[in-house]
Design a protein around this motif. Structure first.
Motif, mmCIF file in Angstrom:
data_model
loop_
_atom_site.group_PDB
_atom_site.id
_atom_site.type_symbol
_atom_site.label_atom_id
_atom_site.label_comp_id
_atom_site.label_asym_id
_atom_site.label_seq_id
_atom_site.Cartn_x
_atom_site.Cartn_y
_atom_site.Cartn_z
ATOM 1 N N HIS A 195 0.853 -1.230 -0.303
ATOM 2 C CA HIS A 195 -0.138 0.217 0.233
ATOM 3 C C HIS A 195 1.277 1.710 0.283
ATOM 4 O O HIS A 195 0.359 2.125 -0.434
ATOM 5 C CB HIS A 195 -1.093 0.225 1.265
ATOM 6 N N GLY A 196 1.460 1.295 0.643
ATOM 7 C CA GLY A 196 2.422 2.466 0.759
ATOM 8 C C GLY A 196 3.044 2.856 -0.218
ATOM 9 O O GLY A 196 3.436 4.199 -0.683
ATOM 10 N N CYS B 3 4.369 0.996 -3.661
ATOM 11 C CA CYS B 3 3.816 0.424 -4.724
ATOM 12 C C CYS B 3 2.337 1.119 -4.597
ATOM 13 O O CYS B 3 1.851 1.323 -5.657
ATOM 14 C CB CYS B 3 3.540 -0.823 -5.030
ATOM 15 N N LEU C 261 0.566 3.660 -3.349
ATOM 16 C CA LEU C 261 0.542 5.178 -3.326
ATOM 17 C C LEU C 261 1.686 5.430 -5.067
ATOM 18 O O LEU C 261 1.034 6.307 -5.186
ATOM 19 C CB LEU C 261 1.193 5.691 -2.686
ATOM 20 N N SER C 262 2.400 4.955 -4.845
ATOM 21 C CA SER C 262 2.720 4.963 -6.503
ATOM 22 C C SER C 262 2.099 4.504 -7.621
ATOM 23 O O SER C 262 2.304 4.779 -8.761
ATOM 24 C CB SER C 262 3.839 3.903 -7.127
ATOM 25 N N ARG C 263 0.555 3.946 -7.790
ATOM 26 C CA ARG C 263 -0.327 3.772 -8.494
ATOM 27 C C ARG C 263 -0.930 4.333 -8.718
ATOM 28 O O ARG C 263 -2.484 4.648 -8.912
ATOM 29 C CB ARG C 263 -0.780 2.490 -8.657
ATOM 30 N N LEU C 264 -1.105 5.612 -7.394
ATOM 31 C CA LEU C 264 -2.313 6.494 -7.170
ATOM 32 C C LEU C 264 -3.589 6.029 -6.557
ATOM 33 O O LEU C 264 -4.521 6.182 -6.995
ATOM 34 C CB LEU C 264 -2.501 7.338 -8.468
ATOM 35 N N PRO D 165 -6.662 4.667 -4.569
ATOM 36 C CA PRO D 165 -7.158 5.391 -3.817
ATOM 37 C C PRO D 165 -7.866 4.470 -2.806
ATOM 38 O O PRO D 165 -7.342 4.650 -1.358
ATOM 39 C CB PRO D 165 -9.056 5.708 -4.167
ATOM 40 N N ARG D 166 -7.282 3.281 -2.222
ATOM 41 C CA ARG D 166 -7.648 2.392 -1.625
ATOM 42 C C ARG D 166 -6.595 2.690 -0.394
ATOM 43 O O ARG D 166 -6.315 2.502 -0.112
ATOM 44 C CB ARG D 166 -7.529 0.986 -2.662
ATOM 45 N N SER D 167 -5.562 2.250 -1.627
ATOM 46 C CA SER D 167 -4.082 2.557 -0.730
ATOM 47 C C SER D 167 -3.379 3.270 -0.575
ATOM 48 O O SER D 167 -3.025 3.387 1.237
ATOM 49 C CB SER D 167 -2.928 2.049 -1.600
ATOM 50 N N ALA E 150 -5.858 4.970 1.592
ATOM 51 C CA ALA E 150 -7.062 5.403 2.692
ATOM 52 C C ALA E 150 -6.313 4.255 3.429
ATOM 53 O O ALA E 150 -6.268 4.634 4.948
ATOM 54 C CB ALA E 150 -8.615 4.984 2.044
ATOM 55 N N ALA E 151 -5.716 3.263 2.418
ATOM 56 C CA ALA E 151 -5.040 2.381 4.014
ATOM 57 C C ALA E 151 -3.393 2.698 4.384
ATOM 58 O O ALA E 151 -3.115 2.496 6.027
ATOM 59 C CB ALA E 151 -4.736 1.094 3.213
ATOM 60 N N THR E 152 -3.058 3.513 3.915
ATOM 61 C CA THR E 152 -1.733 3.911 4.517
ATOM 62 C C THR E 152 -1.714 5.003 5.628
ATOM 63 O O THR E 152 -1.248 5.158 6.623
ATOM 64 C CB THR E 152 -0.511 4.835 3.156
ATOM 65 N N MET F 62 9.792 6.720 1.972
ATOM 66 C CA MET F 62 8.711 6.765 1.022
ATOM 67 C C MET F 62 8.711 7.717 -0.691
ATOM 68 O O MET F 62 8.260 7.641 -0.861
ATOM 69 C CB MET F 62 7.744 7.038 1.614
ATOM 70 N N PHE G 174 5.235 2.811 -12.517
ATOM 71 C CA PHE G 174 3.300 2.749 -12.797
ATOM 72 C C PHE G 174 2.816 2.603 -13.648
ATOM 73 O O PHE G 174 2.325 1.951 -14.170
ATOM 74 C CB PHE G 174 3.498 2.004 -11.355
ATOM 75 N N LEU H 198 -10.412 -3.699 4.442
ATOM 76 C CA LEU H 198 -9.913 -2.367 3.919
ATOM 77 C C LEU H 198 -8.880 -1.769 5.304
ATOM 78 O O LEU H 198 -7.812 -1.844 5.529
ATOM 79 C CB LEU H 198 -10.255 -2.153 3.174
ATOM 80 N N SER I 44 -5.926 -1.958 7.588
ATOM 81 C CA SER I 44 -5.270 -1.764 8.111
ATOM 82 C C SER I 44 -4.703 -0.573 9.194
ATOM 83 O O SER I 44 -4.158 -0.239 9.957
ATOM 84 C CB SER I 44 -5.248 0.004 7.108
#
Lengths: 144, 154
Positions: free
Chosen positions: A108-109, A111, A113-116, A118-120, A122-124, B48, B59, B86, B90
């Motif tokens: 999530h943090g 990959c 965020l690099s993929r932009l 939204p789930r990641s 929120a998770a991060t 990060m 990507f 999710l 998290s």
């Protein structure tokens, strides 16, 4: 809040981050996959044919990194202050939660965020928030 | 087939070296970042930042391709919905992370460095992941039968 200037290592952090980014880049460009550690490890517990060896190869590389490092230099310090019971509780919690949450700091943090995604995002934000809160409770409320 | 295994190994190795270089294989340093209200070490944000700067390009390039450079299908997560699993997962992960300062990658690197507590942490983590599998199978959500939803895990 005050910045710990003696501990802060911006350059090695940035360089290490770039290496981690390069690893994620190689993985998606060559293997077409997300370099998410919890997903790669957790997927081994649900073995499917043709889906095991690459996971083992990735994890072997990760685990052997300190050995490769030792060829050139002494290992940097690894200090784990927490006692054994806490280590076990935290390990269990990280294991089960990263599977429920479909990822960790890498998936999530980095990959996500690099993929932009939204789930990641929120998770991060979620795991950063409870990470900050947990250390606040442990160090400043309970730790005194 | 073999080339993808070599690249998987090299990816893991490079990832681990990145964690060592950045200091993130050291829980003390990670906790220094998570101690936002104490003596704060911002290093993790720089890790990060560096990783995402490279990742954004990678990507983006990958997204323009039909398959990987080695001819593999692109297995990127497609979901965009933010669901309870999710978020609860998290939130729980952050608590575990903050308790010791280990997330899965650094724990595996520290295990490779021979740290006993990292061995214990990883063992407990694998048990936790196994519990998840058991609960999923009991729940009979159907996700296990196909495995499809989890091929794209992060």
């Amino acid at each position: 809040m005050s910045i710990d200037w003696t501990a802060f290592t911006p350059w090695s952090a940035l360089l290490g981050g770039i290496l981690i980014g390069l690893a994620a880049a190689i993985f998606v460009l060559l293997n077409g996959r997300i370099a998410g550690i919890s997903g790669i490890l957790g997927g081994l517990l649900r073995p499917a044919s043709g889906d095991v060896v690459w996971r083992v190869a990735f994890l072997a590389g990760l685990i052997l990194a300190p050995l490769a490092w030792l060829v050139l230099a002494d290992l940097p310090p690894i200090r784990i202050e927490a006692g054994y019971p806490l280590v076990i509780v935290a390990g269990l919690l990280v294991g089960i939660s990263t599977r429920y949450g479909s990822g960790c700091t890498s998936g999530h943090g980095v990959c996500g965020l690099s993929r932009l995604s939204p789930r990641s995002l929120a998770a991060t934000l979620a795991f950063m928030a409870t990470g900050f809160a947990t250390v606040f409770v442990m160090r400043h409320l309970l730790g005194g | 087939m073999h080339r993808t295994l070599i690249s998987a190994f090299v990816t893991g190795l490079l990832f681990g070296i990145g964690l060592l270089v950045s200091g993130m294989a050291n829980p003390e340093k990670v906790l220094g970042f998570l101690d936002l209200f104490g003596n704060w070490d911002p290093s993790l944000a720089f890790v990060m930042g560096g990783a995402i700067a490279v990742g954004l390009v990678a990507f983006r390039l990958a997204g323009q391709r039909r398959q990987s450079l080695l001819g593999e299908p692109l297995r990127l997560p497609a979901r965009r919905d933010i669901d309870t699993r999710l978020m609860l997962g998290s939130l729980g992960f952050g608590v575990g992370w903050g308790l010791v300062g280990f997330c899965p990658g650094p724990a595996l690197v520290a295990l490779g460095a021979g740290e006993l507590k990292a061995v214990l942490f990883v063992a407990a983590m694998v048990v936790g992941m196994g519990l998840f599998e058991l609960l999923e199978r009991r729940g009979g959500s159907g996700a296990i039968a196909t495995g499809a939803t989890h091929k794209v895990d992060n």
